[in-house]
Write a protein that holds these residues in place. Sequence first.
Motif, PDB file in Angstrom:
ATOM      1  N   PRO A  78      37.367 -35.443 -31.910  1.00 53.79           N
ATOM      2  CA  PRO A  78      38.406 -34.431 -31.661  1.00 53.79           C
ATOM      3  C   PRO A  78      37.811 -33.265 -30.861  1.00 53.79           C
ATOM      4  N   MET A  79      38.581 -32.768 -29.904  1.00 48.24           N
ATOM      5  CA  MET A  79      38.126 -31.658 -29.050  1.00 48.24           C
ATOM      6  C   MET A  79      39.336 -31.012 -28.400  1.00 48.24           C
ATOM      7  N   SER A  80      39.123 -29.873 -27.806  1.00 44.38           N
ATOM      8  CA  SER A  80      40.208 -29.181 -27.113  1.00 44.38           C
ATOM      9  C   SER A  80      40.468 -29.843 -25.762  1.00 44.38           C
ATOM     10  N   GLU A  81      41.661 -29.605 -25.236  1.00 38.93           N
ATOM     11  CA  GLU A  81      41.984 -30.135 -23.908  1.00 38.93           C
ATOM     12  C   GLU A  81      41.064 -29.539 -22.841  1.00 38.93           C
ATOM     13  N   ALA A  82      40.640 -28.309 -23.044  1.00 38.53           N
ATOM     14  CA  ALA A  82      39.735 -27.678 -22.082  1.00 38.53           C
ATOM     15  C   ALA A  82      38.434 -28.462 -21.972  1.00 38.53           C
ATOM     16  N   PHE A  83      37.859 -28.823 -23.121  1.00 35.66           N
ATOM     17  CA  PHE A  83      36.597 -29.575 -23.115  1.00 35.66           C
ATOM     18  C   PHE A  83      36.827 -30.987 -22.566  1.00 35.66           C
ATOM     19  N   ALA A  84      37.909 -31.613 -22.959  1.00 39.54           N
ATOM     20  CA  ALA A  84      38.194 -32.972 -22.485  1.00 39.54           C
ATOM     21  C   ALA A  84      38.415 -33.002 -20.976  1.00 39.54           C
ATOM     22  N   SER A  85      39.106 -31.984 -20.437  1.00 41.07           N
ATOM     23  CA  SER A  85      39.341 -31.959 -18.990  1.00 41.07           C
ATOM     24  C   SER A  85      38.046 -31.693 -18.232  1.00 41.07           C
ATOM     25  N   THR A  86      37.131 -30.937 -18.825  1.00 38.57           N
ATOM     26  CA  THR A  86      35.833 -30.712 -18.180  1.00 38.57           C
ATOM     27  C   THR A  86      35.029 -32.007 -18.145  1.00 38.57           C
ATOM     28  N   LEU A  87      35.077 -32.794 -19.236  1.00 37.64           N
ATOM     29  CA  LEU A  87      34.424 -34.104 -19.222  1.00 37.64           C
ATOM     30  C   LEU A  87      35.066 -35.018 -18.185  1.00 37.64           C
ATOM     31  N   TYR A  88      36.382 -34.915 -18.020  1.00 37.68           N
ATOM     32  CA  TYR A  88      37.060 -35.725 -17.009  1.00 37.68           C
ATOM     33  C   TYR A  88      36.562 -35.368 -15.615  1.00 37.68           C
ATOM     34  N   ILE A  89      36.376 -34.059 -15.341  1.00 33.65           N
ATOM     35  CA  ILE A  89      35.839 -33.619 -14.050  1.00 33.65           C
ATOM     36  C   ILE A  89      34.447 -34.186 -13.841  1.00 33.65           C
ATOM     37  N   LEU A  98      41.962 -27.855  -9.973  1.00 34.52           N
ATOM     38  CA  LEU A  98      42.902 -28.958  -9.792  1.00 34.52           C
ATOM     39  C   LEU A  98      42.948 -29.873 -11.007  1.00 34.52           C
ATOM     40  N   TRP A  99      41.854 -29.920 -11.781  1.00 34.66           N
ATOM     41  CA  TRP A  99      41.800 -30.850 -12.924  1.00 34.66           C
ATOM     42  C   TRP A  99      41.554 -30.163 -14.258  1.00 34.66           C
ATOM     43  N   PHE A 100      41.110 -28.905 -14.238  1.00 31.74           N
ATOM     44  CA  PHE A 100      40.822 -28.244 -15.510  1.00 31.74           C
ATOM     45  C   PHE A 100      42.112 -27.834 -16.218  1.00 31.74           C
ATOM     46  N   LYS A 101      42.165 -28.054 -17.527  1.00 31.35           N
ATOM     47  CA  LYS A 101      43.328 -27.694 -18.332  1.00 31.35           C
ATOM     48  C   LYS A 101      42.933 -26.604 -19.329  1.00 31.35           C
ATOM     49  N   PRO A 102      43.365 -25.364 -19.109  1.00 30.16           N
ATOM     50  CA  PRO A 102      42.976 -24.258 -19.992  1.00 30.16           C
ATOM     51  C   PRO A 102      43.793 -24.242 -21.277  1.00 30.16           C
TER      52      PRO A 102
END
Length: 550
Positions: free
Chosen positions: A86-97, A64-68
Amino acid sequence: MSKTTQAPKALRGVGNFIDDRFHLAKTGEKNLRKVFPNHWSFMLGEIALYSFIILLVSGVFLTLWFKPSMIEVVYDGSYERLQGVPMSEAFASTLYIDFDVRGGFLVRQIHHWAALIFVASLVVHALRVFFTGAFRKPREINWLIGVAIFTLAMVEGLFGYSLPDDLPSGMGVRILQGVMLALPLVGSYVSMFLFGGEFPGEDIITRLYMLHVLLIPALLLGLIVAHFMILWHQKHTQYPGQGRTDKTVVGTPMFPAFAVKAGGFFFFTFAVIAGLSAFVQINPIHLFGPFTPTSITSGLQPDWYMGFMEGSLRIFPNTLDFTIPIGAGYPVMTAVLVPGLVVPGLIFGAMGAWPFVEQWITGDKRAHNVADRPRNAPVRTGLGVAGIVFYGVLWLAGSNDILSETFSIDLYLTTYIFRVLVIAGPIVGYIVTKRICLGLQRRDRETLEHGYESGIIQQLPSGEFIEVHKENSDETTHVLESKPVITSTALEEDATDDNGVENPAARKPTGKLRRALAHWYTKDNVSFEGVEAHTGHHLHHSSHGDDKGH
């Protein structure tokens, strides 16, 4: 006077509605009364099933929140130490989770722990099936399905581990790319296709995500359903005991006893996984940081089930590389190709082929619903332990740098030690295990023939001291007498006919090989032929008390 209890009227109406259309009453009643044998080792497969269910549920939550996506962004979330990085959206969305979604970090921990326990329970379940011979006819297809589930589970775990795009997962993807590049002739094309260009590219996370959440879970779900449908149809194997035969199952019915136990065991499995997730942190990506191709870290290990491949890559020598003389030449990097693809292929290939190899050696085409005791199949058990030792040595070799630092041993020395152990260890493991099994067989024969030692020493009228052996229980006697006679049709076939003409099948190389393997498989087995069950020592004491007991 007792009255027959009836279901509530509403439920009877629903039941009648369904039965009038699908005629499931008799079928449902029959299946609900299906008997399942009782033994703690049968729960190992249930742990795998329940872990898989937990993986599906927790995985849906995370999607629901991960962005691949590998699009680069600048982090400005709740974790202050990485703000502005700087980081990928995948890593940033995992930190958001982890830090912004309520319960997100716990659910991600549950997902990871469930994956580890899923693969671990598959391994132990497969070992139980192998050592007890539960893969034999008619369950060869179900064994192959189990091997396929095991293989896909490891690939699924590798892809899921790589999705957050943190430093350790990026290093794992880098190793995956190296194995691809080691493929002769087509390696560079396969790598460019998967990564969408040069490593790391911009497509790898999206493609791994599709495989991780759609294709492989669908395959796993289909195989697991097929596995249980075949199990339901063929019935579960059972251990030797009174009343248990290839045609009779002793156990508890599916409903209510087995269903209640299964439901309780599911919640127990979930409680263990949730407890580990709450108190034992795993894969803290916020401490590792995002992956960059120029960064590297030491002391990190992959998930345990990939440790054997890590170890084989570390200890395989690089002196065997060669070049295919085509055009400008195609280098073959055996130091990566063999440990990365050949070794896993040998392990899974041997697992899949063994039921048919054993059947070919022994010529045993009977249906087996009663499991073997591992001691009664010493060669099979020895080979199983040899495989465990081989896997274990490679697994330990994957941490040779940590072992070197911890025990102050030269790193290259540990590499040489593991190179020797990976060959000598399985051989020693096979020999020692086989001798232990044969020793246990001899003890079983002695117990069957003389009874079990009671620890009571008595003196006979002649002055001789003996230890009283007591009679075995009926259950023990049945288990000991159930030992199968291990033989092979290859040894029973005459090498020549009545006219002295050699058997054509035995004259072929395959026939000679089969006869040699059959001799190796059966030669040391302890025979129970002619052994009668012990009835116990009975000493008659005179009324004068001349016999003395000590």
